[in-house]
Design a protein around this motif. Structure first.
Motif, PDB file in Angstrom:
ATOM      1  N   ARG A 202       0.855  -1.196   0.000  1.00  0.00           N
ATOM      2  CA  ARG A 202       0.000   0.000   0.000  1.00  0.00           C
ATOM      3  C   ARG A 202       0.883   1.235   0.000  1.00  0.00           C
ATOM      4  NH1 ARG A 202      -3.490   2.406   4.333  1.00  0.00           N
ATOM      5  NH2 ARG A 202      -5.124   3.552   3.263  1.00  0.00           N
ATOM      6  N   ASN A 203       0.468   2.261  -0.773  1.00  0.00           N
ATOM      7  CA  ASN A 203       1.266   3.472  -0.932  1.00  0.00           C
ATOM      8  C   ASN A 203       0.317   4.666  -0.960  1.00  0.00           C
ATOM      9  OD1 ASN A 203       2.987   5.547  -1.707  1.00  0.00           O
ATOM     10  ND2 ASN A 203       3.971   4.384  -3.351  1.00  0.00           N
ATOM     11  N   VAL A 204       0.330   5.473   0.106  1.00  0.00           N
ATOM     12  CA  VAL A 204      -0.600   6.594   0.246  1.00  0.00           C
ATOM     13  C   VAL A 204       0.199   7.875   0.505  1.00  0.00           C
ATOM     14  CG1 VAL A 204      -2.506   7.558   1.587  1.00  0.00           C
ATOM     15  CG2 VAL A 204      -2.402   5.097   1.175  1.00  0.00           C
ATOM     16  N   VAL A 205      -0.176   8.962  -0.158  1.00  0.00           N
ATOM     17  CA  VAL A 205       0.478  10.247   0.041  1.00  0.00           C
ATOM     18  C   VAL A 205      -0.455  11.164   0.822  1.00  0.00           C
ATOM     19  CG1 VAL A 205       1.503  12.263  -1.076  1.00  0.00           C
ATOM     20  CG2 VAL A 205       1.776  10.000  -2.094  1.00  0.00           C
ATOM     21  N   HIS A 206       0.068  11.769   1.896  1.00  0.00           N
ATOM     22  CA  HIS A 206      -0.730  12.658   2.744  1.00  0.00           C
ATOM     23  C   HIS A 206      -0.455  14.135   2.487  1.00  0.00           C
ATOM     24  CE1 HIS A 206      -0.824   9.075   5.732  1.00  0.00           C
ATOM     25  NE2 HIS A 206      -1.851   9.028   4.913  1.00  0.00           N
ATOM     26  N   PHE A 207       0.755  14.448   2.057  1.00  0.00           N
ATOM     27  CA  PHE A 207       1.120  15.849   1.833  1.00  0.00           C
ATOM     28  C   PHE A 207       2.275  15.914   0.843  1.00  0.00           C
ATOM     29  CE2 PHE A 207       3.485  19.726   2.579  1.00  0.00           C
ATOM     30  CZ  PHE A 207       2.483  20.680   2.721  1.00  0.00           C
ATOM     31  N   THR A 208       2.233  16.901  -0.026  1.00  0.00           N
ATOM     32  CA  THR A 208       3.372  17.120  -0.910  1.00  0.00           C
ATOM     33  C   THR A 208       3.451  18.589  -1.302  1.00  0.00           C
ATOM     34  OG1 THR A 208       4.510  16.338  -2.911  1.00  0.00           O
ATOM     35  CG2 THR A 208       2.116  16.623  -3.057  1.00  0.00           C
ATOM     36  N   SER A 209       4.669  19.105  -1.386  1.00  0.00           N
ATOM     37  CA  SER A 209       4.923  20.478  -1.819  1.00  0.00           C
ATOM     38  C   SER A 209       6.324  20.510  -2.412  1.00  0.00           C
ATOM     39  CB  SER A 209       4.810  21.454  -0.643  1.00  0.00           C
ATOM     40  OG  SER A 209       5.929  21.324   0.222  1.00  0.00           O
ATOM     41  N   ASP A 210       6.777  21.701  -2.795  1.00  0.00           N
ATOM     42  CA  ASP A 210       8.124  21.820  -3.358  1.00  0.00           C
ATOM     43  C   ASP A 210       9.205  21.490  -2.339  1.00  0.00           C
ATOM     44  OD1 ASP A 210       7.074  22.618  -5.773  1.00  0.00           O
ATOM     45  OD2 ASP A 210       7.349  24.766  -5.389  1.00  0.00           O
ATOM     46  N   HIS A 211       8.883  21.612  -1.038  1.00  0.00           N
ATOM     47  CA  HIS A 211       9.897  21.488   0.008  1.00  0.00           C
ATOM     48  C   HIS A 211       9.762  20.253   0.902  1.00  0.00           C
ATOM     49  CE1 HIS A 211       9.696  25.810  -0.995  1.00  0.00           C
ATOM     50  NE2 HIS A 211      11.002  25.761  -0.833  1.00  0.00           N
ATOM     51  N   PHE A 227       8.171  11.027   6.514  1.00  0.00           N
ATOM     52  CA  PHE A 227       8.177  12.477   6.336  1.00  0.00           C
ATOM     53  C   PHE A 227       9.554  12.883   5.825  1.00  0.00           C
ATOM     54  CE2 PHE A 227       9.013  16.807   7.736  1.00  0.00           C
ATOM     55  CZ  PHE A 227       7.840  17.481   7.368  1.00  0.00           C
ATOM     56  N   LEU A 228       9.583  13.586   4.706  1.00  0.00           N
ATOM     57  CA  LEU A 228      10.830  14.057   4.109  1.00  0.00           C
ATOM     58  C   LEU A 228      10.736  15.552   3.873  1.00  0.00           C
ATOM     59  CD1 LEU A 228      11.139  11.337   1.303  1.00  0.00           C
ATOM     60  CD2 LEU A 228      12.289  11.303   3.519  1.00  0.00           C
ATOM     61  N   SER A 229      11.826  16.281   4.133  1.00  0.00           N
ATOM     62  CA  SER A 229      11.767  17.729   3.995  1.00  0.00           C
ATOM     63  C   SER A 229      13.153  18.321   3.738  1.00  0.00           C
ATOM     64  CB  SER A 229      11.177  18.357   5.264  1.00  0.00           C
ATOM     65  OG  SER A 229      11.237  19.768   5.227  1.00  0.00           O
ATOM     66  N   ILE A 230      13.160  19.448   3.005  1.00  0.00           N
ATOM     67  CA  ILE A 230      14.389  20.229   2.855  1.00  0.00           C
ATOM     68  C   ILE A 230      14.247  21.581   3.557  1.00  0.00           C
ATOM     69  CG2 ILE A 230      15.061  19.125   0.684  1.00  0.00           C
ATOM     70  CD1 ILE A 230      13.965  21.683  -0.747  1.00  0.00           C
ATOM     71  N   ASP A 231      13.192  21.721   4.353  1.00  0.00           N
ATOM     72  CA  ASP A 231      12.863  22.978   5.036  1.00  0.00           C
ATOM     73  C   ASP A 231      13.417  22.970   6.463  1.00  0.00           C
ATOM     74  OD1 ASP A 231      11.759  25.247   6.149  1.00  0.00           O
ATOM     75  OD2 ASP A 231       9.692  24.780   5.570  1.00  0.00           O
ATOM     76  N   ALA A 232      14.342  23.877   6.762  1.00  0.00           N
ATOM     77  CA  ALA A 232      14.954  23.940   8.090  1.00  0.00           C
ATOM     78  C   ALA A 232      13.918  24.204   9.189  1.00  0.00           C
ATOM     79  CB  ALA A 232      16.028  25.021   8.124  1.00  0.00           C
ATOM     80  N   ASN A 233      12.800  24.797   8.853  1.00  0.00           N
ATOM     81  CA  ASN A 233      11.760  25.071   9.853  1.00  0.00           C
ATOM     82  C   ASN A 233      11.134  23.797  10.401  1.00  0.00           C
ATOM     83  OD1 ASN A 233      11.883  27.966   9.707  1.00  0.00           O
ATOM     84  ND2 ASN A 233      10.802  27.854   7.748  1.00  0.00           N
ATOM     85  N   ASP A 234      11.315  22.683   9.689  1.00  0.00           N
ATOM     86  CA  ASP A 234      10.759  21.412  10.145  1.00  0.00           C
ATOM     87  C   ASP A 234      11.669  20.690  11.140  1.00  0.00           C
ATOM     88  OD1 ASP A 234       8.396  21.529   8.608  1.00  0.00           O
ATOM     89  OD2 ASP A 234       9.494  20.846   6.827  1.00  0.00           O
ATOM     90  N   LEU A 235      12.886  21.185  11.328  1.00  0.00           N
ATOM     91  CA  LEU A 235      13.807  20.532  12.257  1.00  0.00           C
ATOM     92  C   LEU A 235      13.225  20.525  13.670  1.00  0.00           C
ATOM     93  CD1 LEU A 235      17.182  22.097  11.069  1.00  0.00           C
ATOM     94  CD2 LEU A 235      16.552  19.678  10.899  1.00  0.00           C
ATOM     95  N   PRO A 236      13.319  19.410  14.379  1.00  0.00           N
ATOM     96  CA  PRO A 236      12.861  19.362  15.773  1.00  0.00           C
ATOM     97  C   PRO A 236      13.679  20.315  16.644  1.00  0.00           C
ATOM     98  CG  PRO A 236      13.324  17.153  14.929  1.00  0.00           C
ATOM     99  CD  PRO A 236      13.858  18.115  13.930  1.00  0.00           C
ATOM    100  N   ASP A 237      13.101  20.750  17.735  1.00  0.00           N
ATOM    101  CA  ASP A 237      13.772  21.696  18.627  1.00  0.00           C
ATOM    102  C   ASP A 237      15.102  21.165  19.153  1.00  0.00           C
ATOM    103  OD1 ASP A 237      11.752  23.518  18.291  1.00  0.00           O
ATOM    104  OD2 ASP A 237      10.634  22.888  20.072  1.00  0.00           O
ATOM    105  N   VAL A 238      15.217  19.834  19.276  1.00  0.00           N
ATOM    106  CA  VAL A 238      16.437  19.251  19.846  1.00  0.00           C
ATOM    107  C   VAL A 238      17.660  19.477  18.961  1.00  0.00           C
ATOM    108  CG1 VAL A 238      15.284  17.479  21.223  1.00  0.00           C
ATOM    109  CG2 VAL A 238      15.862  17.001  18.828  1.00  0.00           C
ATOM    110  N   VAL A 239      17.449  19.742  17.659  1.00  0.00           N
ATOM    111  CA  VAL A 239      18.589  19.965  16.766  1.00  0.00           C
ATOM    112  C   VAL A 239      18.559  21.340  16.102  1.00  0.00           C
ATOM    113  CG1 VAL A 239      18.866  17.511  16.269  1.00  0.00           C
ATOM    114  CG2 VAL A 239      17.454  18.919  14.760  1.00  0.00           C
ATOM    115  N   LYS A 240      17.430  22.020  16.171  1.00  0.00           N
ATOM    116  CA  LYS A 240      17.292  23.303  15.482  1.00  0.00           C
ATOM    117  C   LYS A 240      18.348  24.296  15.983  1.00  0.00           C
ATOM    118  CE  LYS A 240      13.170  24.415  14.308  1.00  0.00           C
ATOM    119  NZ  LYS A 240      11.743  24.860  14.315  1.00  0.00           N
ATOM    120  N   GLY A 241      19.045  24.916  15.054  1.00  0.00           N
ATOM    121  CA  GLY A 241      20.078  25.871  15.404  1.00  0.00           C
ATOM    122  C   GLY A 241      21.432  25.235  15.673  1.00  0.00           C
ATOM    123  N   ARG A 242      21.467  23.903  15.771  1.00  0.00           N
ATOM    124  CA  ARG A 242      22.729  23.197  16.050  1.00  0.00           C
ATOM    125  C   ARG A 242      23.174  22.324  14.877  1.00  0.00           C
ATOM    126  NH1 ARG A 242      23.258  19.535  19.450  1.00  0.00           N
ATOM    127  NH2 ARG A 242      21.105  18.833  19.645  1.00  0.00           N
TER     128      ARG A 242
END
Length: 316
Positions: A202-211, A227-242
């Motif tokens: 089974r293969n289902v897509v829930h969200f897609t955009s350029d990023h 979940f795959l992303s190239i958007d730094a805003n999606d980084l979890p707080d534990v790594v964001k900024g580091r």
């Protein structure tokens, strides 16, 4: 000593191929790229020829093939995704076996076309599916085979690799050339999931955009929220900024650590190919089918047990 030519010498991944050629005792004799930022060749293969026009590269490779002593054995391809088909076909018609980066090609129909060219030329195409050589992944595959569980494993895949504004201005940001985020940064993960957990059901897509992109995959032995992303805003707080990258795979809630051990996987891939154990067209079929379906699917609202947790941050 095997002799190599390289198409796409100025790209991000090309140095790994150059080093793999050198580390396996091969010789890079010719390289091509429309861009000339290829100074790294000096530290790896300073005697290599270099061309910025494909016609001159091809003619040079053809002339080398007239003599068994100078003929090229392998053409390695690191060019933009949309050029893989044409460059693979050219390499085969030069009388060489071909080693190509992921994604090999965008669709199964193009894969079938390459199979025809293989038969016409008697040469082989090998895909770099480097995660199949990673120890942690091999260990997990062995565990799944050993346990032979009647229930499906619960898997969560999260991969966020921050990219700057340059990304959308490059060929990678053009879905006609990169085939989108899920294909460009996700195809080897889908191959890994198939390699470990069996056929896709089974293969289902829930969200897609350029990023970014998200969805649900169900295999013979696993239920996977991804979940795959190239958007730094999606980084979890534990790594964001580091850290600019976050990579996580959990199996039944347990983190699978595979952040290390990537350095030499291209060299391992080359060793296996030269030894006759490389992954060919049929090995790549499953992940090509997966990304082709993802690109052509309409997004649907996720159910509670199939949606990746990060979906909630996207307004779902």
């Amino acid at each position: 000593m095997k002799r190599f030519a390289l198409i796409g010498a100025a790209g991000y991944i090309a140095p790994r191929h150059m080093r793999a050629i050198k580390d396996t005792g091969g010789e890079l004799v010719s390289a091509f790229d429309i861009n000339d930022s290829v100074g790294i060749i000096d530290s790896i293969a300073p005697s290599s020829e270099f061309f910025t026009e494909f016609e001159r590269f091809y003619d040079h490779a053809w002339s080398l093939g007239r003599n068994k002593q100078t003929a090229i054995d392998y053409v390695s391809i690191c060019s933009p995704n949309y050029l893989h088909h044409a460059h693979i076909s050219a390499g085969l018609r030069l009388g060489c076996d071909v080693i190509c980066e992921k994604p090999l090609v965008p669709t199964v129909s193009v894969l079938e076309e390459l199979a025809l060219v293989e038969r016409e030329t008697g040469k082989r195409v090998y895909n770099i599916l480097q995660l199949r050589h990673h120890k942690a992944i091999l260990d997990l595959k062995e565990k799944v085979l050993r346990e032979k569980s009647s229930r499906k494993y619960d898997v969560e895949l999260t991969y966020i690799t921050s990219r700057g504004r340059w990304y959308m201005e490059s060929w990678k940001g053009d879905p006609r050339k990169s085939y989108g985020v899920a294909t460009n940064i996700g195809v080897h993960f889908y191959d890994m999931l198939h390699f470990i957990f069996g056929k896709l059901q089974r293969n289902v897509v829930h969200f897609t955009s350029d990023h970014k992109s998200a969805g649900y995959l169900e295999y013979e032995n696993a239920r996977v929220r991804w979940f795959l992303s190239i958007d730094a805003n999606d980084l979890p707080d534990v790594v964001k900024g580091r850290k600019p990258t976050y990579r996580s795979i959990t199996v039944d809630g347990e983190e699978m650590e595979f952040s290390e051990g990537f350095t030499d996987l291209h060299t391992t891939s080359y060793q296996e190919i030269i030894a006759g154990r490389g992954y060919g067209l049929e090995d790549a079929r499953h992940c090509i089918e997966t990304v082709e379906t993802i690109r052509s699917s309409e997004c649907i609202e996720p159910t509670n047990d199939e949606g990746h947790p990060f979906i909630k941050t996207l307004g779902h």
